[in-house]
Design a protein around this motif. Structure first.
Motif, PDB file in Angstrom:
ATOM      1  N   ASP A 102     -21.695   8.254  12.041  1.00 32.77           N
ATOM      2  CA  ASP A 102     -20.867   9.296  11.391  1.00 32.77           C
ATOM      3  C   ASP A 102     -21.815  10.615  10.852  1.00 32.77           C
ATOM      4  O   ASP A 102     -21.441  11.594  10.592  1.00 32.77           O
ATOM      5  N   TRP A 103     -23.243  10.366  11.014  1.00 30.28           N
ATOM      6  CA  TRP A 103     -24.010  11.242  10.736  1.00 30.28           C
ATOM      7  C   TRP A 103     -24.434  12.369  11.800  1.00 30.28           C
ATOM      8  O   TRP A 103     -25.271  13.333  11.739  1.00 30.28           O
ATOM      9  N   LEU A 104     -24.139  11.922  13.057  1.00 31.91           N
ATOM     10  CA  LEU A 104     -24.513  12.790  13.907  1.00 31.91           C
ATOM     11  C   LEU A 104     -23.199  13.555  14.742  1.00 31.91           C
ATOM     12  O   LEU A 104     -22.008  13.026  14.763  1.00 31.91           O
ATOM     13  N   PRO A 105     -23.574  14.782  15.296  1.00 30.72           N
ATOM     14  CA  PRO A 105     -22.574  15.358  16.078  1.00 30.72           C
ATOM     15  C   PRO A 105     -22.372  14.778  17.363  1.00 30.72           C
ATOM     16  O   PRO A 105     -22.816  15.097  18.635  1.00 30.72           O
ATOM     17  N   VAL A 106     -21.316  13.848  17.408  1.00 28.22           N
ATOM     18  CA  VAL A 106     -21.080  13.073  18.641  1.00 28.22           C
ATOM     19  C   VAL A 106     -20.549  13.964  19.701  1.00 28.22           C
ATOM     20  O   VAL A 106     -20.887  13.865  20.867  1.00 28.22           O
ATOM     21  N   SER A 107     -19.762  14.848  19.578  1.00 28.64           N
ATOM     22  CA  SER A 107     -19.168  15.629  20.509  1.00 28.64           C
ATOM     23  C   SER A 107     -20.190  16.568  21.320  1.00 28.64           C
ATOM     24  O   SER A 107     -20.430  16.814  22.693  1.00 28.64           O
ATOM     25  N   MET A 108     -21.233  17.013  20.583  1.00 25.25           N
ATOM     26  CA  MET A 108     -22.423  17.873  20.911  1.00 25.25           C
ATOM     27  C   MET A 108     -23.161  17.008  22.016  1.00 25.25           C
ATOM     28  O   MET A 108     -23.542  17.299  22.968  1.00 25.25           O
ATOM     29  N   ILE A 109     -23.632  15.953  21.590  1.00 25.94           N
ATOM     30  CA  ILE A 109     -24.460  14.982  22.225  1.00 25.94           C
ATOM     31  C   ILE A 109     -23.628  14.383  23.573  1.00 25.94           C
ATOM     32  O   ILE A 109     -24.342  14.478  24.379  1.00 25.94           O
ATOM     33  N   ARG A 110     -22.558  14.271  23.561  1.00 27.34           N
ATOM     34  CA  ARG A 110     -21.775  13.765  24.720  1.00 27.34           C
ATOM     35  C   ARG A 110     -21.673  14.870  25.511  1.00 27.34           C
ATOM     36  O   ARG A 110     -21.506  14.850  26.844  1.00 27.34           O
ATOM     37  N   PHE A 111     -21.636  16.327  25.016  1.00 22.70           N
ATOM     38  CA  PHE A 111     -21.513  17.388  25.891  1.00 22.70           C
ATOM     39  C   PHE A 111     -22.899  17.459  26.797  1.00 22.70           C
ATOM     40  O   PHE A 111     -23.026  17.863  27.895  1.00 22.70           O
ATOM     41  N   VAL A 112     -24.071  17.383  25.967  1.00 22.29           N
ATOM     42  CA  VAL A 112     -25.186  17.484  26.749  1.00 22.29           C
ATOM     43  C   VAL A 112     -25.448  16.340  27.757  1.00 22.29           C
ATOM     44  O   VAL A 112     -26.078  16.662  28.910  1.00 22.29           O
ATOM     45  N   LYS A 113     -25.055  15.341  27.316  1.00 21.95           N
ATOM     46  CA  LYS A 113     -25.128  14.179  28.396  1.00 21.95           C
ATOM     47  C   LYS A 113     -24.277  14.138  29.626  1.00 21.95           C
ATOM     48  O   LYS A 113     -24.566  13.989  30.664  1.00 21.95           O
ATOM     49  N   ARG A 114     -22.834  14.833  29.342  1.00 22.00           N
ATOM     50  CA  ARG A 114     -22.026  14.983  30.449  1.00 22.00           C
ATOM     51  C   ARG A 114     -22.592  16.329  31.460  1.00 22.00           C
ATOM     52  O   ARG A 114     -22.252  16.245  32.714  1.00 22.00           O
ATOM     53  N   THR A 115     -23.088  17.465  30.810  1.00 24.51           N
ATOM     54  CA  THR A 115     -23.380  18.508  31.547  1.00 24.51           C
ATOM     55  C   THR A 115     -24.957  18.672  32.134  1.00 24.51           C
ATOM     56  O   THR A 115     -25.306  19.374  32.740  1.00 24.51           O
ATOM     57  N   ASN A 116     -25.818  17.823  31.334  1.00 22.19           N
ATOM     58  CA  ASN A 116     -27.179  18.035  31.470  1.00 22.19           C
ATOM     59  C   ASN A 116     -28.014  19.293  30.985  1.00 22.19           C
ATOM     60  O   ASN A 116     -28.864  19.719  31.499  1.00 22.19           O
ATOM     61  N   GLU A 117     -27.312  19.935  30.239  1.00 17.05           N
ATOM     62  CA  GLU A 117     -27.600  21.330  29.600  1.00 17.05           C
ATOM     63  C   GLU A 117     -28.015  21.102  28.233  1.00 17.05           C
ATOM     64  O   GLU A 117     -27.293  20.381  27.445  1.00 17.05           O
ATOM     65  N   GLN A 118     -28.972  21.701  27.683  1.00 18.81           N
ATOM     66  CA  GLN A 118     -29.611  21.666  26.338  1.00 18.81           C
ATOM     67  C   GLN A 118     -28.861  22.696  25.551  1.00 18.81           C
ATOM     68  O   GLN A 118     -28.120  23.551  26.034  1.00 18.81           O
ATOM     69  N   ILE A 119     -28.606  22.267  24.022  1.00 18.93           N
ATOM     70  CA  ILE A 119     -27.867  23.241  23.194  1.00 18.93           C
ATOM     71  C   ILE A 119     -29.195  23.690  22.345  1.00 18.93           C
ATOM     72  O   ILE A 119     -29.536  22.709  21.743  1.00 18.93           O
ATOM     73  N   VAL A 120     -29.319  24.846  21.999  1.00 17.54           N
ATOM     74  CA  VAL A 120     -30.476  25.434  21.083  1.00 17.54           C
ATOM     75  C   VAL A 120     -29.627  26.431  20.190  1.00 17.54           C
ATOM     76  O   VAL A 120     -29.030  27.214  20.511  1.00 17.54           O
ATOM     77  N   ILE A 121     -29.733  26.007  18.695  1.00 18.82           N
ATOM     78  CA  ILE A 121     -29.242  26.930  17.753  1.00 18.82           C
ATOM     79  C   ILE A 121     -30.251  27.215  16.722  1.00 18.82           C
ATOM     80  O   ILE A 121     -30.765  26.227  16.190  1.00 18.82           O
ATOM     81  N   ASN A 122     -30.966  28.460  16.800  1.00 15.93           N
ATOM     82  CA  ASN A 122     -32.004  28.670  16.074  1.00 15.93           C
ATOM     83  C   ASN A 122     -31.496  29.301  14.847  1.00 15.93           C
ATOM     84  O   ASN A 122     -32.487  29.659  13.943  1.00 15.93           O
ATOM     85  N   LEU A 168     -18.134  24.176  17.221  1.00 13.83           N
ATOM     86  CA  LEU A 168     -19.406  23.250  16.279  1.00 13.83           C
ATOM     87  C   LEU A 168     -19.156  23.502  14.795  1.00 13.83           C
ATOM     88  O   LEU A 168     -19.470  22.408  14.326  1.00 13.83           O
ATOM     89  N   ARG A 169     -18.779  24.713  14.621  1.00 12.36           N
ATOM     90  CA  ARG A 169     -18.803  24.840  12.983  1.00 12.36           C
ATOM     91  C   ARG A 169     -17.506  24.099  12.622  1.00 12.36           C
ATOM     92  O   ARG A 169     -17.540  23.417  11.397  1.00 12.36           O
ATOM     93  N   ASP A 170     -16.673  23.585  13.503  1.00 14.63           N
ATOM     94  CA  ASP A 170     -15.573  22.826  12.968  1.00 14.63           C
ATOM     95  C   ASP A 170     -15.905  21.354  12.943  1.00 14.63           C
ATOM     96  O   ASP A 170     -14.875  20.460  12.616  1.00 14.63           O
ATOM     97  N   ASP A 171     -16.979  20.844  13.555  1.00 14.39           N
ATOM     98  CA  ASP A 171     -17.256  19.305  13.817  1.00 14.39           C
ATOM     99  C   ASP A 171     -17.640  18.733  12.012  1.00 14.39           C
ATOM    100  O   ASP A 171     -18.125  19.583  11.323  1.00 14.39           O
ATOM    101  N   PRO A 172     -16.881  17.927  11.930  1.00 14.09           N
ATOM    102  CA  PRO A 172     -16.555  17.308  10.668  1.00 14.09           C
ATOM    103  C   PRO A 172     -18.211  16.629   9.970  1.00 14.09           C
ATOM    104  O   PRO A 172     -18.410  16.811   8.741  1.00 14.09           O
ATOM    105  N   VAL A 173     -18.881  16.854  10.860  1.00  7.02           N
ATOM    106  CA  VAL A 173     -20.405  16.141  10.205  1.00  7.02           C
ATOM    107  C   VAL A 173     -20.904  17.425   9.464  1.00  7.02           C
ATOM    108  O   VAL A 173     -21.884  17.134   8.847  1.00  7.02           O
TER     109      VAL A 173
END
Length: 289
Positions: free
Chosen positions: A40-60, A70-75
């Motif tokens: 529950d400490w990880l953004p599951v939806s984000m990690i699954r998106f990266v796994k599904r699309t093979n695309e990285q996510i960068v938020i600087n 992502l802001r609405d993610d309960p984590v």
């Protein structure tokens, strides 16, 4: 630039968290196959998106770069990091894992140069992971092969025991008949005041043969204690002949040819008999139908 990182592997179609580390920790926490959904400490939806699309996510910069989903993610409802990097671990265009990194205090920590370097390292890690999985599968295959071989040996042994039991039952019946008959004759001799010694000797001989049959069964089931003694190998092989005939079957001709002179050895007679039986059974199984 990260102060916390988590490594997620894909195994048998499931996403499994295998390691997590923070900068204030002295060691890496290795997790034994904890499912991603249970973290529950990880953004599951984000990690699954990266796994599904093979695309990285960068938020600087969380305040400027973060999409509303992502802001609405309960984590991140109570606390959110300043910088996030979520990168697929690729091997032959397939995602074998995901690396999630974050920095809770500092923005702009994941530069393009750092990301390029990280992806090169991850590509090497993917190869290492694949090699480790191949080794693991090979070990599992060898263990399975060993287990099946053991089962086959046990099945062959049970078949041999079945053959032996049939022959032993017949022999025991003959021995009991001999004991019963000689006991009756001995009683008649006693009734006529004649020494029953001859019949008693026959009873003793039959009981010794019965004890030998019992020892053979105990040896075959490996329940006899090791007893080292000087053993005549020719004598062991010759006396095993009748039992081997029963075990390998009447459709196979067995001929015993003692070597002269073969000599004696120090061994457990029962274990030596077991070795010879195993050799005979294996030879029988190797013969064509």
């Amino acid at each position: 630039g990260a102060d916390r990182g988590t490594l997620v592997f894909v195994k048998d179609g499931a996403m499994v968290v295998r390691a997590t580390v923070t900068t204030d920790a002295e060691t890496v926490d290795l997790l034994e196959g904890q499912l991603l959904e249970d973290c529950d400490w990880l953004p599951v939806s984000m990690i699954r998106f990266v796994k599904r699309t093979n695309e990285q996510i960068v938020i600087n910069d969380w305040d400027e770069d973060t999409p509303q989903t992502l802001r609405d993610d309960p984590v991140f409802s109570d606390n959110h990091p300043k910088s996030i990097l979520c990168v697929p671990i690729l091997r032959k265009q397939a995602t074998t894992g995901v690396l999630y990194l974050e920095n809770a205090l500092t923005a702009q920590v994941f530069s393009e140069q750092r990301i390029r370097t990280l992806r090169v390292l991850l590509a090497q890690a993917a190869i290492s992971i694949e090699n480790a999985e191949l080794i693991e599968k090979r070990l599992e295959s060898e263990e399975e092969k060993s287990r099946l071989k053991s089962q086959l040996y046990q099945a062959q042994k049970m078949e041999a025991i079945g053959r032996l039991a049939g022959g032993v039952a017949h022999d025991f019946n003959n021995l009991l008949t001999a004991i019963d008959g000689n006991a009756e004759l001995a009683l008649r001799q006693i009734a006529h005041n004649i020494s029953p010694e001859t019949f008693l000797q026959e009873i003793l001989s039959a009981s010794e043969r019965a004890a030998k049959l019992t020892r053979q069964l105990l040896t075959f089931s490996r329940k006899q204690v090791v007893d080292l003694q000087i053993v005549d190998v020719n004598d062991v092989i010759t006396k095993l002949h009748s039992m081997l005939v029963r075990i390998i079957g009447e459709d196979i001709q067995l001929e015993t040819i003692p070597a002269n002179p073969l000599g004696s050895i120090q061994a457990d007679r029962g274990q030596l008999e077991q070795i010879i039986v195993n050799l005979a059974v294996n030879a029988r199984d190797a013969m064509p139908e």
